[in-house]
Motif scaffolding. Structure first.
Motif, PDB file in Angstrom:
ATOM      1  N   TYR A  88     -18.770  15.055 151.487  1.00  0.00           N
ATOM      2  CA  TYR A  88     -17.458  14.541 151.104  1.00  0.00           C
ATOM      3  C   TYR A  88     -16.484  15.712 150.909  1.00  0.00           C
ATOM      4  O   TYR A  88     -15.358  15.687 151.415  1.00  0.00           O
ATOM      5  CB  TYR A  88     -17.563  13.712 149.818  1.00  0.00           C
ATOM      6  CG  TYR A  88     -16.230  13.386 149.192  1.00  0.00           C
ATOM      7  CD1 TYR A  88     -15.440  12.352 149.695  1.00  0.00           C
ATOM      8  CD2 TYR A  88     -15.744  14.120 148.109  1.00  0.00           C
ATOM      9  CE1 TYR A  88     -14.208  12.067 149.136  1.00  0.00           C
ATOM     10  CE2 TYR A  88     -14.515  13.832 147.549  1.00  0.00           C
ATOM     11  CZ  TYR A  88     -13.750  12.807 148.061  1.00  0.00           C
ATOM     12  OH  TYR A  88     -12.528  12.524 147.498  1.00  0.00           O
ATOM     13  N   CYS A  89     -16.929  16.727 150.192  1.00  0.00           N
ATOM     14  CA  CYS A  89     -16.078  17.897 149.923  1.00  0.00           C
ATOM     15  C   CYS A  89     -15.694  18.606 151.209  1.00  0.00           C
ATOM     16  O   CYS A  89     -14.537  18.979 151.406  1.00  0.00           O
ATOM     17  CB  CYS A  89     -16.778  18.850 148.968  1.00  0.00           C
ATOM     18  SG  CYS A  89     -17.017  18.140 147.335  1.00  0.00           S
TER      19      CYS A  89
ATOM     20  N   ILE B 149     -13.055  16.657 152.979  1.00  0.00           N
ATOM     21  CA  ILE B 149     -11.729  16.918 152.415  1.00  0.00           C
ATOM     22  C   ILE B 149     -11.178  18.230 152.982  1.00  0.00           C
ATOM     23  O   ILE B 149     -10.018  18.302 153.393  1.00  0.00           O
ATOM     24  CB  ILE B 149     -11.792  16.979 150.867  1.00  0.00           C
ATOM     25  CG1 ILE B 149     -12.182  15.622 150.271  1.00  0.00           C
ATOM     26  CG2 ILE B 149     -10.487  17.500 150.292  1.00  0.00           C
ATOM     27  CD1 ILE B 149     -11.170  14.519 150.469  1.00  0.00           C
TER      28      ILE B 149
ATOM     29  N   GLN C 264     -10.130  17.761 156.527  1.00  0.00           N
ATOM     30  CA  GLN C 264      -8.878  17.011 156.582  1.00  0.00           C
ATOM     31  C   GLN C 264      -7.690  17.927 156.249  1.00  0.00           C
ATOM     32  O   GLN C 264      -6.636  17.838 156.878  1.00  0.00           O
ATOM     33  CB  GLN C 264      -8.937  15.833 155.614  1.00  0.00           C
ATOM     34  CG  GLN C 264      -7.774  14.879 155.729  1.00  0.00           C
ATOM     35  CD  GLN C 264      -7.925  13.718 154.781  1.00  0.00           C
ATOM     36  OE1 GLN C 264      -8.128  13.916 153.591  1.00  0.00           O
ATOM     37  NE2 GLN C 264      -7.817  12.517 155.307  1.00  0.00           N
TER      38      GLN C 264
ATOM     39  N   ILE D  37     -10.920  19.498 144.641  1.00  0.00           N
ATOM     40  CA  ILE D  37     -11.400  18.328 145.377  1.00  0.00           C
ATOM     41  C   ILE D  37     -10.977  17.064 144.628  1.00  0.00           C
ATOM     42  O   ILE D  37     -11.332  16.897 143.458  1.00  0.00           O
ATOM     43  CB  ILE D  37     -12.938  18.350 145.493  1.00  0.00           C
ATOM     44  CG1 ILE D  37     -13.442  19.676 146.074  1.00  0.00           C
ATOM     45  CG2 ILE D  37     -13.444  17.163 146.286  1.00  0.00           C
ATOM     46  CD1 ILE D  37     -13.092  19.936 147.490  1.00  0.00           C
TER      47      ILE D  37
ATOM     48  N   PRO E 273     -12.748  10.414 145.084  1.00  0.00           N
ATOM     49  CA  PRO E 273     -12.440   9.415 146.115  1.00  0.00           C
ATOM     50  C   PRO E 273     -11.726   8.217 145.510  1.00  0.00           C
ATOM     51  O   PRO E 273     -12.018   7.806 144.387  1.00  0.00           O
ATOM     52  CB  PRO E 273     -13.820   9.020 146.652  1.00  0.00           C
ATOM     53  CG  PRO E 273     -14.767   9.359 145.554  1.00  0.00           C
ATOM     54  CD  PRO E 273     -14.179  10.519 144.825  1.00  0.00           C
TER      55      PRO E 273
ATOM     56  N   MET F   9     -14.983  10.452 154.517  1.00  0.00           N
ATOM     57  CA  MET F   9     -14.985  11.903 154.326  1.00  0.00           C
ATOM     58  C   MET F   9     -16.398  12.475 154.425  1.00  0.00           C
ATOM     59  O   MET F   9     -16.586  13.591 154.921  1.00  0.00           O
ATOM     60  CB  MET F   9     -14.359  12.277 152.977  1.00  0.00           C
ATOM     61  CG  MET F   9     -12.867  12.025 152.884  1.00  0.00           C
ATOM     62  SD  MET F   9     -11.907  12.989 154.084  1.00  0.00           S
ATOM     63  CE  MET F   9     -11.524  11.726 155.290  1.00  0.00           C
TER      64      MET F   9
ATOM     65  N   TRP G   1     -13.109  20.313 140.928  1.00  0.00           N
ATOM     66  CA  TRP G   1     -12.643  18.938 141.031  1.00  0.00           C
ATOM     67  C   TRP G   1     -11.250  18.801 140.451  1.00  0.00           C
ATOM     68  O   TRP G   1     -10.948  19.353 139.409  1.00  0.00           O
ATOM     69  CB  TRP G   1     -13.603  17.989 140.332  1.00  0.00           C
ATOM     70  CG  TRP G   1     -14.911  17.925 141.017  1.00  0.00           C
ATOM     71  CD1 TRP G   1     -16.008  18.672 140.744  1.00  0.00           C
ATOM     72  CD2 TRP G   1     -15.259  17.092 142.122  1.00  0.00           C
ATOM     73  NE1 TRP G   1     -17.018  18.359 141.602  1.00  0.00           N
ATOM     74  CE2 TRP G   1     -16.594  17.387 142.447  1.00  0.00           C
ATOM     75  CE3 TRP G   1     -14.583  16.125 142.850  1.00  0.00           C
ATOM     76  CZ2 TRP G   1     -17.264  16.744 143.483  1.00  0.00           C
ATOM     77  CZ3 TRP G   1     -15.258  15.482 143.870  1.00  0.00           C
ATOM     78  CH2 TRP G   1     -16.561  15.796 144.189  1.00  0.00           C
TER      79      TRP G   1
END
Length: 119
Positions: free
Chosen positions: A56-57, A60, A63, A80, A83, A92, A115
Motif C-alpha cells: 500500500y505504501c 502511494i 502514485q 503515508i 486509506p 494501492m 503516517w
C-alpha cells in the motif's frame, strides 16, 4: 507513543477503514486455504498483512511519482495517508506490488514508515 505502539495503533485504524482484521503472521505450514492468496479478488480477502501494508505504501509512492522515474521517493521521506476505504487500499496494494516487482524492491521494517494521521 513508541514506534511499536504507533504501528499497532495505525494497523487498528486501517482495520477500521477497510473493515478487515490485521494478521501479522499469516502463513501456516500445511494450510491449503486460498482465501488470502494474492490472486483472490480483494472483496473476498479475510484479512490484511504486513506485506499488504508495505505494498500500500509503495502504491502511494508510485502514485506520487507518476511517470517520473528519475526522482525516487523513499518511504521514510513522505507521510503515508491512511486509506479512505477498502477499494482504495487494495488498489494501492496492487499498484505497490507491481512497482516493487518491477524495481526489485525489498522492504522489511514497518518502523521506517511516516503516517499522516492524528490520534
Amino acid at each position: 507513543m513508541n514506534k511499536k505502539e504507533l504501528n499497532q495503533a495505525i494497523m487498528k485504524r486501517i482495520e477500521e477503514k477497510i473493515e478487515l482484521p490485521f494478521e501479522k503472521e499469516h502463513y501456516v505450514e500445511g494450510a491449503v486455504c486460498f482465501a488470502n492468496h494474492e490472486d483472490v479478488r480483494s472483496d473476498f480477502k479475510l484479512f490484511f498483512t504486513t506485506n499488504d501494508v508495505v505494498n500500500y505504501c509503495y502504491g502511494i509512492i508510485r502514485q506520487l511519482q507518476g511517470n517520473e522515474h528519475e526522482k525516487l521517493i523513499s518511504l521514510s521521506s513522505i507521510k503515508i495517508p491512511l486509506p479512505a476505504n477498502a477499494a482504495f487500499f487494495w488498489e494501492m496494494v496492487q499498484l505497490g506490488k507491481m512497482h516493487c516487482l518491477k524495481n526489485k524492491i525489498e522492504f522489511k521494517d514497518l518502523s521506517e514508515l511516516n503516517w499522516f494521521t492524528t490520534f
